[in-house]
Motif scaffolding. Sequence first.
Motif, PDB file in Angstrom:
ATOM      1  N   ILE A  49       0.753  -1.313   0.191  1.00 51.95           N
ATOM      2  CA  ILE A  49       0.259  -0.522   0.510  1.00 51.95           C
ATOM      3  C   ILE A  49       0.468   1.658  -0.049  1.00 51.95           C
ATOM      4  O   ILE A  49       1.664   1.109   1.146  1.00 51.95           O
ATOM      5  N   CYS A  77      -0.714  -1.704  -4.140  1.00 54.10           N
ATOM      6  CA  CYS A  77      -2.199   0.153  -4.382  1.00 54.10           C
ATOM      7  C   CYS A  77      -1.603   1.349  -4.013  1.00 54.10           C
ATOM      8  O   CYS A  77      -0.459   1.713  -3.214  1.00 54.10           O
ATOM      9  N   SER A  95      -4.048  -1.949  -8.231  1.00 57.68           N
ATOM     10  CA  SER A  95      -5.056  -1.198  -7.237  1.00 57.68           C
ATOM     11  C   SER A  95      -4.763   0.504  -6.666  1.00 57.68           C
ATOM     12  O   SER A  95      -4.639   0.642  -5.919  1.00 57.68           O
ATOM     13  N   THR A  96      -6.200   1.285  -6.307  1.00 54.94           N
ATOM     14  CA  THR A  96      -6.202   2.193  -5.808  1.00 54.94           C
ATOM     15  C   THR A  96      -7.660   2.429  -4.869  1.00 54.94           C
ATOM     16  O   THR A  96      -7.474   2.727  -3.873  1.00 54.94           O
ATOM     17  N   ASP A  97      -7.668   0.558  -4.635  1.00 53.00           N
ATOM     18  CA  ASP A  97      -8.912   0.482  -3.725  1.00 53.00           C
ATOM     19  C   ASP A  97      -7.916  -0.346  -1.775  1.00 53.00           C
ATOM     20  O   ASP A  97      -7.816  -1.699  -2.458  1.00 53.00           O
ATOM     21  N   GLU A  98      -7.798   0.338  -1.045  1.00 48.45           N
ATOM     22  CA  GLU A  98      -6.852  -0.536  -0.371  1.00 48.45           C
ATOM     23  C   GLU A  98      -7.026  -1.658   0.502  1.00 48.45           C
ATOM     24  O   GLU A  98      -6.355  -2.239   0.674  1.00 48.45           O
TER      25      GLU A  98
END
Length: 377
Positions: A49, A77, A95-98
């Motif tokens: 992340i 992410c 991804s952009t969603d943690e």
Amino acid sequence: MIKVVRSLVTSACKTTLTRKRCSIEICGSKNCFDQLPLKAPIPIRLGIIGCGNVLEAYVPQCERLQAQGRAELLVACGRSSQRDRASALGVARFSTDESEVLRDPRIDVVIILTSMPEHARLAAGALETGKHVLIEKPLATNLEDARMLLKLADQCKRHLVCAPFTTLSPTFQAVAGRVFAGDIGKPCLARARYGWSGPWWSEWFYKPGGGSLFDLGIYCITSLTGLLGPVKRVTSFAGVAIPGREINGRRVVVEAEDNAQVLLDFGEACFGVVTSGFTMQQYRSPAVEIYGTTGTIQMLGDDWDPDGYELWQNAAGCWQVFKETTPDWSWADGLRDLVECLHDNTTPKVTKEQAFHVLEIILKAQQSAREGRALAI
């Protein structure tokens, strides 16, 4: 109640020397992982992340571990603007969603590379979902969050490791071995420095929760406490030397310290000083110097990128120069150590207790600079 105690820890690992370590006692009971079922499957599955510039150090480390069959990076992410950077580094899934990282049951270790104020929240989320956690420095930006993370890691029976990983380098280990063996006598004075002209790509470095001590001085403090043990008292001068910075073409006001001198009292009249700031254009000086009663030892380069060391001993009457033996050592080496510990069911060499103590020192240094007085730890 948390208190820092001085102890000696001996590792069976050939590359780790007997040395002073910081450990923490919580509610009177020392916490350790010796009896915990921490062994992970092979390969250990990783999720990242935060895809800022430090990603460029961690992805190659992941690739080396994957080539050895020891780990596999499943997802990274970050912000949508960081997708191209991740792709260029070879990240297969972005991804952009943690929550895709935090809630993925396949992931064993979450690597947190975000801005500093986000560290504690994300680390807690990862621990609560049963994952081991590696955090880029610092552990948190306040002691309340840091205490929460230490207790949560113990409750969840998961490893929590935090950069900097300067104490893992072969050169640091060699220097530490000399100091602990008494090759320079009793340490009396120490100095560590790290700085540069400062980041231009993100303003959070200059806002509350950022600053040169969290970003730069933390390396020096980690190295000095790794060599000399816990700090007992702190005195500091810190402030804003350059009140305005240009970040991505926009002028911003600097609100966190960008310049600091920190004096550390290790007890028994052993003192250290940390010189750090976003105010140092260049330097040609040792990264770490330890002055003892019979000699001097100094690490060359930076402690996160060492270039060998020099040793003076009165009995020899000359400087002895030891060239760097591992020039490709990575400052992201804590990931390798954590992965090896999960395979071997051992304890990481970089402890969350030392990370807590280093954070405590930095916060006391900031307070000391505001109040103009020495503060006990």
